[in-house]
Scaffold this motif. Structure first.
Motif, PDB file in Angstrom:
ATOM      1  N   ARG A 187      57.464   0.530  96.019  1.00 19.67           N
ATOM      2  CA  ARG A 187      57.988  -0.683  95.406  1.00 19.67           C
ATOM      3  C   ARG A 187      57.178  -0.994  94.152  1.00 19.67           C
ATOM      4  O   ARG A 187      56.103  -0.464  93.946  1.00 19.67           O
ATOM      5  CB  ARG A 187      57.865  -1.886  96.362  1.00 19.67           C
ATOM      6  N   ALA A 189      54.918  -3.541  91.719  1.00 20.61           N
ATOM      7  CA  ALA A 189      53.714  -4.318  92.062  1.00 20.61           C
ATOM      8  C   ALA A 189      54.078  -5.666  92.649  1.00 20.61           C
ATOM      9  O   ALA A 189      53.469  -6.125  93.611  1.00 20.61           O
ATOM     10  CB  ALA A 189      52.846  -4.483  90.813  1.00 20.61           C
ATOM     11  N   ASP A 190      55.108  -6.329  92.078  1.00 19.01           N
ATOM     12  CA  ASP A 190      55.505  -7.638  92.587  1.00 19.01           C
ATOM     13  C   ASP A 190      56.003  -7.535  94.023  1.00 19.01           C
ATOM     14  O   ASP A 190      55.707  -8.375  94.866  1.00 19.01           O
ATOM     15  CB  ASP A 190      56.595  -8.248  91.697  1.00 19.01           C
ATOM     16  N   ARG A 192      55.228  -5.230  96.212  1.00 16.65           N
ATOM     17  CA  ARG A 192      54.128  -4.943  97.129  1.00 16.65           C
ATOM     18  C   ARG A 192      53.338  -6.195  97.458  1.00 16.65           C
ATOM     19  O   ARG A 192      52.914  -6.401  98.582  1.00 16.65           O
ATOM     20  CB  ARG A 192      53.216  -3.866  96.528  1.00 16.65           C
ATOM     21  N   ARG A 193      53.132  -7.051  96.445  1.00 18.67           N
ATOM     22  CA  ARG A 193      52.397  -8.289  96.710  1.00 18.67           C
ATOM     23  C   ARG A 193      53.188  -9.209  97.625  1.00 18.67           C
ATOM     24  O   ARG A 193      52.640  -9.875  98.496  1.00 18.67           O
ATOM     25  CB  ARG A 193      52.075  -9.003  95.398  1.00 18.67           C
ATOM     26  N   ILE A 195      55.362  -8.523  99.972  1.00 15.82           N
ATOM     27  CA  ILE A 195      55.482  -8.140 101.372  1.00 15.82           C
ATOM     28  C   ILE A 195      54.137  -7.773 101.980  1.00 15.82           C
ATOM     29  O   ILE A 195      54.074  -7.352 103.129  1.00 15.82           O
ATOM     30  CB  ILE A 195      56.457  -6.958 101.540  1.00 15.82           C
ATOM     31  N   GLY A 196      53.058  -7.942 101.213  1.00 22.63           N
ATOM     32  CA  GLY A 196      51.753  -7.508 101.699  1.00 22.63           C
ATOM     33  C   GLY A 196      51.368  -8.126 103.028  1.00 22.63           C
ATOM     34  O   GLY A 196      51.016  -7.427 103.972  1.00 22.63           O
ATOM     35  N   ARG A 197      51.451  -9.437 103.131  1.00 22.31           N
ATOM     36  CA  ARG A 197      51.047 -10.115 104.353  1.00 22.31           C
ATOM     37  C   ARG A 197      51.985  -9.769 105.502  1.00 22.31           C
ATOM     38  O   ARG A 197      51.541  -9.598 106.646  1.00 22.31           O
ATOM     39  CB  ARG A 197      51.016 -11.619 104.126  1.00 22.31           C
ATOM     40  N   GLU A 198      53.271  -9.691 105.212  1.00 23.45           N
ATOM     41  CA  GLU A 198      54.229  -9.351 106.266  1.00 23.45           C
ATOM     42  C   GLU A 198      54.009  -7.926 106.766  1.00 23.45           C
ATOM     43  O   GLU A 198      54.159  -7.651 107.965  1.00 23.45           O
ATOM     44  CB  GLU A 198      55.657  -9.518 105.746  1.00 23.45           C
ATOM     45  N   ALA A 199      53.676  -7.003 105.852  1.00 30.41           N
ATOM     46  CA  ALA A 199      53.420  -5.623 106.259  1.00 30.41           C
ATOM     47  C   ALA A 199      52.192  -5.545 107.165  1.00 30.41           C
ATOM     48  O   ALA A 199      52.187  -4.817 108.169  1.00 30.41           O
ATOM     49  CB  ALA A 199      53.233  -4.744 105.025  1.00 30.41           C
ATOM     50  N   VAL A 200      51.152  -6.299 106.825  1.00 32.16           N
ATOM     51  CA  VAL A 200      49.952  -6.328 107.674  1.00 32.16           C
ATOM     52  C   VAL A 200      50.294  -6.902 109.047  1.00 32.16           C
ATOM     53  O   VAL A 200      49.857  -6.382 110.089  1.00 32.16           O
ATOM     54  CB  VAL A 200      48.842  -7.163 106.994  1.00 32.16           C
ATOM     55  N   LEU A 243      61.480  -6.102 104.998  1.00 31.24           N
ATOM     56  CA  LEU A 243      60.530  -5.082 104.548  1.00 31.24           C
ATOM     57  C   LEU A 243      61.177  -3.777 104.103  1.00 31.24           C
ATOM     58  O   LEU A 243      60.480  -2.904 103.586  1.00 31.24           O
ATOM     59  CB  LEU A 243      59.505  -4.807 105.659  1.00 31.24           C
TER      60      LEU A 243
END
Length: 319
Positions: A187, A189-190, A192-193, A195-200, A243
């Motif tokens: 994805r 950069a935007d 990735r940022r 969905i970052g917390r949701e991916a974790v 996601l």
């Protein structure tokens, strides 16, 4: 005097070397996937999911047709080694290899007929195409494999062997091919940022589900039950909508594998008593395959919708 073709000799040799290394890596991956298939199956009885064909089918879709023979030939030593490891005659193992090669080659050829540039799995119709091509090609593979099995072991029936082969291969491709096809899809950069917390959070939840499944099996505690479907179906819905295809593919791999393990050890939610038999395994395989296609299609539709909105944003900003 240097040859006229000398400037081209080194790049050609390097390309051949790279192709050979690539095929070798796929061959090793094929053998590892075979061992994974055994772990997800009833010992000395029948297979519930066959991952190797999912890996090879995806690799054929990602490589030029000129490299297909090397990739397919690289799987033969792995297939033969697996056959010898589990007491299969060389002839039978070789026929099984022919069945697998015919199956994945047919599936990849049909898919490339409709999508010559390869599959991105970012469209629902590509997900449905993968399911149809896989199910159809598996008919060819299961026919060859079941014939070899019925000759090798006359006590087995052709119909039962053919359906078991078909269901295991279809589920294996639907589970593993999407991962091999999309593992390097990124994805911006935007994205990735965002969905970052949701991916974790997804990774934490998947680890927790795996621990909740494996711990009772390791302790031999069949009295420990968790509401697996109630937890997983909403989770897969959230992953598919938020996601995307890559996360959905990995989540389905974990979900399908854990579901099979639970049933193999009598902890299943569909068939809780007595573990898996060839009869109830067929229903479970069809259920998992249907869920895989459904959630992958939802994820592809959600990604396509987000892509459409993103493409419209610059136009709106220019107004």
């Amino acid at each position: 005097m240097p040859s006229v073709t000398e400037p081209h000799a080194k790049p050609l040799a390097a390309a051949r070397r790279a192709a050979a290394i690539d095929a070798g890596i796929i061959g090793v991956g094929y053998f590892v996937a075979e061992l994974a298939g055994v772990l997800l199956s009833t010992p000395n009885a029948f297979l519930t999911m066959w991952p190797p064909n999912g890996l090879v089918c995806a690799m054929l879709l990602r490589r030029d047709r000129g490299r297909w023979p090397a990739i397919l030939l690289a799987t033969y030593p792995a297939n033969l080694g697996f056959a010898l490891l589990y007491g299969q005659p060389v002839v039978v193992g070789s026929v099984y290899w022919v069945a697998n090669v015919a199956e994945v080659t047919l599936a990849a050829s049909v898919l490339l007929r409709f999508w010559p540039n390869g599959l991105t799995l970012r469209e629902p119709r590509q997900i449905l195409g993968l399911a149809v091509a896989t199910a159809g090609a598996a008919v060819v593979g299961c026919s060859i494999g079941a014939f070899a099995t019925s000759v090798w072991r006359p006590e087995t029936t052709f119909d039962a062997s053919a359906f078991s082969w078909w269901a295991a291969d279809t589920l294996g491709i639907l589970t593993f091919a999407p991962i091999a096809l999309t593992w390097d899809h990124g994805r911006g950069a935007d994205g990735r940022r965002a969905i970052g917390r949701e991916a974790v959070a997804l990774i934490v939840v998947l680890i927790a589900l795996a621990a909740a499944t494996i711990a009772p099996i390791a302790m031999g505690r069949h009295d420990i039950q968790i509401p697996f479907p109630i937890l997983v179906v909403p989770l897969l819905t959230w992953v598919a909508l938020r996601l995307g295809v890559v996360a959905t593919a990995w989540s389905l791999l974990v979900f399908n594998s854990l579901t099979i393990l639970r049933h193999l050890h009598g902890l299943g939610d569909v068939f809780a008593a007595g573990g898996l038999t060839p009869h109830n395994a067929a229903a479970l395989q069809i259920l998992l395959g249907s869920l895989s296609v459904t959630f992958l299609a939802i994820a592809a539709a959600a990604e396509r919708s987000r892509d459409a909105v993103t493409s419209l944003m610059p136009r709106e900003q220019q107004r």
